[in-house]
Design a protein around this motif. Sequence first.
Motif, mmCIF file in Angstrom:
data_model
loop_
_atom_site.group_PDB
_atom_site.id
_atom_site.type_symbol
_atom_site.label_atom_id
_atom_site.label_comp_id
_atom_site.label_asym_id
_atom_site.label_seq_id
_atom_site.Cartn_x
_atom_site.Cartn_y
_atom_site.Cartn_z
ATOM 1 N N TYR A 9 0.831 -1.208 0.000
ATOM 2 C CA TYR A 9 0.000 0.000 0.000
ATOM 3 C C TYR A 9 0.865 1.256 0.000
ATOM 4 O O TYR A 9 0.549 2.250 -0.671
ATOM 5 C CB TYR A 9 -0.946 -0.005 1.206
ATOM 6 N N ALA A 10 1.967 1.220 0.763
ATOM 7 C CA ALA A 10 2.867 2.367 0.776
ATOM 8 C C ALA A 10 3.488 2.585 -0.599
ATOM 9 O O ALA A 10 3.616 3.731 -1.077
ATOM 10 C CB ALA A 10 3.961 2.159 1.827
ATOM 11 N N ALA A 11 3.874 1.489 -1.257
ATOM 12 C CA ALA A 11 4.461 1.597 -2.593
ATOM 13 C C ALA A 11 3.452 2.121 -3.604
ATOM 14 O O ALA A 11 3.813 2.816 -4.562
ATOM 15 C CB ALA A 11 4.987 0.227 -3.033
ATOM 16 N N ALA A 12 2.176 1.794 -3.391
ATOM 17 C CA ALA A 12 1.143 2.225 -4.330
ATOM 18 C C ALA A 12 1.020 3.742 -4.389
ATOM 19 O O ALA A 12 0.717 4.310 -5.452
ATOM 20 C CB ALA A 12 -0.200 1.602 -3.958
ATOM 21 N N LEU A 13 1.251 4.405 -3.276
ATOM 22 C CA LEU A 13 1.097 5.861 -3.252
ATOM 23 C C LEU A 13 1.972 6.543 -4.306
ATOM 24 O O LEU A 13 1.498 7.376 -5.076
ATOM 25 C CB LEU A 13 1.445 6.395 -1.856
ATOM 26 N N SER A 14 3.261 6.163 -4.333
ATOM 27 C CA SER A 14 4.161 6.801 -5.305
ATOM 28 C C SER A 14 4.018 6.195 -6.690
ATOM 29 O O SER A 14 4.046 6.914 -7.703
ATOM 30 C CB SER A 14 5.607 6.669 -4.826
ATOM 31 N N ALA A 15 3.833 4.871 -6.753
ATOM 32 C CA ALA A 15 3.744 4.208 -8.058
ATOM 33 C C ALA A 15 2.511 4.662 -8.832
ATOM 34 O O ALA A 15 2.584 4.912 -10.047
ATOM 35 C CB ALA A 15 3.730 2.700 -7.870
ATOM 36 N N TRP A 16 1.391 4.803 -8.168
ATOM 37 C CA TRP A 16 0.160 5.176 -8.868
ATOM 38 C C TRP A 16 0.177 6.641 -9.269
ATOM 39 O O TRP A 16 -0.435 7.024 -10.263
ATOM 40 C CB TRP A 16 -1.052 4.868 -7.994
ATOM 41 N N GLU A 17 0.848 7.455 -8.472
ATOM 42 C CA GLU A 17 0.973 8.858 -8.862
ATOM 43 C C GLU A 17 1.849 8.984 -10.110
ATOM 44 O O GLU A 17 1.570 9.788 -11.009
ATOM 45 C CB GLU A 17 1.574 9.668 -7.711
ATOM 46 N N HIS A 18 2.897 8.160 -10.193
ATOM 47 C CA HIS A 18 3.832 8.247 -11.321
ATOM 48 C C HIS A 18 3.299 7.525 -12.557
ATOM 49 O O HIS A 18 3.357 8.049 -13.678
ATOM 50 C CB HIS A 18 5.177 7.642 -10.907
ATOM 51 N N ASP A 19 2.779 6.307 -12.359
ATOM 52 C CA ASP A 19 2.378 5.460 -13.487
ATOM 53 C C ASP A 19 0.890 5.474 -13.780
ATOM 54 O O ASP A 19 0.457 4.932 -14.802
ATOM 55 C CB ASP A 19 2.807 4.012 -13.223
ATOM 56 N N GLY A 20 0.119 6.058 -12.902
ATOM 57 C CA GLY A 20 -1.327 6.031 -13.076
ATOM 58 C C GLY A 20 -1.964 4.959 -12.209
ATOM 59 O O GLY A 20 -1.321 3.981 -11.790
ATOM 60 N N ILE A 21 -3.246 5.134 -11.930
ATOM 61 C CA ILE A 21 -3.982 4.189 -11.092
ATOM 62 C C ILE A 21 -4.325 2.956 -11.921
ATOM 63 O O ILE A 21 -4.893 3.078 -13.014
ATOM 64 C CB ILE A 21 -5.264 4.841 -10.553
ATOM 65 N N PRO A 22 -3.985 1.751 -11.452
ATOM 66 C CA PRO A 22 -4.263 0.545 -12.239
ATOM 67 C C PRO A 22 -5.757 0.296 -12.375
ATOM 68 O O PRO A 22 -6.550 0.717 -11.528
ATOM 69 C CB PRO A 22 -3.576 -0.564 -11.437
ATOM 70 N N THR A 23 -6.123 -0.384 -13.441
ATOM 71 C CA THR A 23 -7.537 -0.693 -13.647
ATOM 72 C C THR A 23 -8.052 -1.682 -12.611
ATOM 73 O O THR A 23 -9.232 -1.707 -12.298
ATOM 74 C CB THR A 23 -7.756 -1.281 -15.060
ATOM 75 N N ASN A 24 -7.138 -2.498 -12.055
ATOM 76 C CA ASN A 24 -7.517 -3.441 -11.007
ATOM 77 C C ASN A 24 -6.576 -3.240 -9.812
ATOM 78 O O ASN A 24 -5.570 -3.928 -9.677
ATOM 79 C CB ASN A 24 -7.425 -4.882 -11.523
ATOM 80 N N PRO A 25 -6.894 -2.287 -8.942
ATOM 81 C CA PRO A 25 -5.993 -1.983 -7.823
ATOM 82 C C PRO A 25 -5.721 -3.196 -6.928
ATOM 83 O O PRO A 25 -4.594 -3.376 -6.453
ATOM 84 C CB PRO A 25 -6.736 -0.885 -7.054
ATOM 85 N N ALA A 26 -6.732 -4.035 -6.707
ATOM 86 C CA ALA A 26 -6.548 -5.191 -5.830
ATOM 87 C C ALA A 26 -5.511 -6.147 -6.393
ATOM 88 O O ALA A 26 -4.668 -6.689 -5.659
ATOM 89 C CB ALA A 26 -7.881 -5.918 -5.625
ATOM 90 N N ALA A 27 -5.553 -6.359 -7.708
ATOM 91 C CA ALA A 27 -4.589 -7.262 -8.334
ATOM 92 C C ALA A 27 -3.175 -6.688 -8.230
ATOM 93 O O ALA A 27 -2.214 -7.420 -7.966
ATOM 94 C CB ALA A 27 -4.966 -7.498 -9.793
ATOM 95 N N TRP A 28 -3.045 -5.376 -8.456
ATOM 96 C CA TRP A 28 -1.726 -4.733 -8.339
ATOM 97 C C TRP A 28 -1.177 -4.892 -6.931
ATOM 98 O O TRP A 28 -0.013 -5.263 -6.731
ATOM 99 C CB TRP A 28 -1.862 -3.254 -8.695
ATOM 100 N N LEU A 29 -2.006 -4.614 -5.942
ATOM 101 C CA LEU A 29 -1.574 -4.700 -4.546
ATOM 102 C C LEU A 29 -1.234 -6.132 -4.161
ATOM 103 O O LEU A 29 -0.239 -6.385 -3.475
ATOM 104 C CB LEU A 29 -2.669 -4.155 -3.635
ATOM 105 N N THR A 30 -2.047 -7.079 -4.611
ATOM 106 C CA THR A 30 -1.808 -8.482 -4.280
ATOM 107 C C THR A 30 -0.499 -8.966 -4.882
ATOM 108 O O THR A 30 0.300 -9.639 -4.212
ATOM 109 C CB THR A 30 -2.973 -9.351 -4.785
ATOM 110 N N THR A 31 -0.281 -8.638 -6.142
ATOM 111 C CA THR A 31 0.966 -9.042 -6.803
ATOM 112 C C THR A 31 2.173 -8.455 -6.092
ATOM 113 O O THR A 31 3.165 -9.138 -5.835
ATOM 114 C CB THR A 31 0.956 -8.597 -8.274
ATOM 115 N N THR A 32 2.100 -7.165 -5.756
ATOM 116 C CA THR A 32 3.212 -6.505 -5.075
ATOM 117 C C THR A 32 3.471 -7.117 -3.706
ATOM 118 O O THR A 32 4.623 -7.389 -3.332
ATOM 119 C CB THR A 32 2.920 -5.000 -4.924
#
Length: 437
Positions: A47-70
Motif C-alpha cells: 500500500y505504501a508503494a502504491a502511493l508513489s507508483a500510482w501517482e507516477h504510473d497512473g492508477i491501475p484498472t484493477n488496484p486489488a490485483a496490483w496490490l496483491t501481486t506486489t
Amino acid sequence: MTAAADAADAGQAVADAHRGEWAFVLAATVRIAQDLDLAEECVQEAYAAALSAWEHDGIPTNPAAWLTTTAKRRAMDAIRRERTFRSKLPLLVEPEATVDEPTLGRVTAVELEDAVPDERLRLIFTCCHPALAQEAQLALTLRLVCGLPTPDIARALLVSEQTMAARITRAKKKITIARIPYRIPRPADLPDRLAAVLGVLHLLFTAGHTAPSGPTLMRTDLADHALHLARALRELMPDEPEVRGLLALLMVTDARRTTRTSADGRLLRLQEQDRSRWDRTALAEAHELIVAGLRGGRAGRYLLQAAIASLYAEAPSYEQTDWPQIVALYDRLLTLWPSPVVALNRTVPVSMVHGPAVALALVEALERDGRLSRYQYLPTIKADLLQRLGRTDEAAVAYRLALELTDNKVERAFLAGRLTDQGDRVDTMSRQAASTD
C-alpha cells in the motif's frame, strides 16, 4: 493502467483500496507467507508503494490485483532472504522445535479450498486460533483481517484504546513466542472456531451499520463485507442454527439501510423511518431463516436477536410493535447471554410495556454497575427516559454525557439537536411558570 495521477487522486485510490480490498490482499498474501505478521508487513509495504507508483504510473484498472501481486512478491523475497540466511549461517540458527498440531494439521490446497472456499472467510477461521482467548481472537481478526482501526475495535468491545492496543500486541507476541502456526483448519475443526467467527462477523457488521467514528452514519463497505461473509458461512455450514441466526439478524437490520437518514443526512429514529421503503425481500428471507431456526430446537443468541429485530420490522408502525413479546424474547436472550448491552437494549421495550420509570431504574442499575461506562447509548437511552418523565434538566445532563462519548458526526449532530430541544423545553417551562406567578 491509466495516465499519471495527481497526488490527491492517487491517495484517494489507495484509501479506497484499503477500505475495500485489504482483506482480499492479506488473505492472498498470507497463503504465500505462511505467517500473518510477515503477510501484514508485506501488504502494508504494498500500500505504501502504491502511493508513489500510482501517482507516477497512473492508477491501475484493477488496484486489488496490483496490490496483491506486489505484496506476494515482497513475501517471496522475504522468504528467499530467510532461506539464504539459514543456508549461509547454519551454526548460528537454532533448529525450530516441532510443533504438535493435533487440531490443526497440514492439509493440501485442494482440501483447504473445499473446507472454506471464500478466501477472506478462510483467513478469519485461521486467525480465530483456539490457543488465543476469544477476546484476543476478535480483536486480532478485526484489526488485521478486517482492517478496522484500533480505536473503533476498542469502542466495539467497550474498552479503552490503550487496553485494546495492548491486547492486540499481547496476542501477536503469544503467537510468536509460543510458535503458534497459522494453519488453515481442517473441516472437522471448523465448529470449534465457529463462535469466534460469528462474533467477528457480527462486530464487523455493527461497525458498518453505525460507524464508531467518521462523517457518515454507516460504513457500507464494512456492512456489505459482513453480509457477504455471513452468506458464505451459511453456504459452508448450512445446518448450523446460529449461522442462520446471524445471517437473518444482519439482513433484518440492513433492510432499513436507506431510511436511517434523511435526504440532508439527519439521523432518523426507528419511529421516524419510512417503513414502506424497507427491503421487504430481505425481511422475508430473514423471516424464513428465523422460523426454520426456531422450529429446529433451542435458539441461540443470534437467532433470538434476529427474532427481536424481526418483530420490530414486522410491526405496521412503531406504536403497534408487539412490545410484550419483545420483552419476553429479551428475557430468554439474557438468560442465554447475560450481556449488559442486552440488558440495556431490553429497557427500551420495558419502557413501552411498564413505563419509563421502571425502565429508568433498570438503566440506573446498569450505570452503577460500571461496565457500560464507555457506551454512549446508555446515557442516550437514559436521557430519553428522563425526557418522557418530564425531568428535562437531568435529560440535558445525560445528553451531554452521550455527546462526549460519541465520535460519529451524524450521531453527534442528532444528540446536539436533542440537547438544544431540552434547552428549549426548559426555557418554555420557565416562561410558563413565570406567567402563572
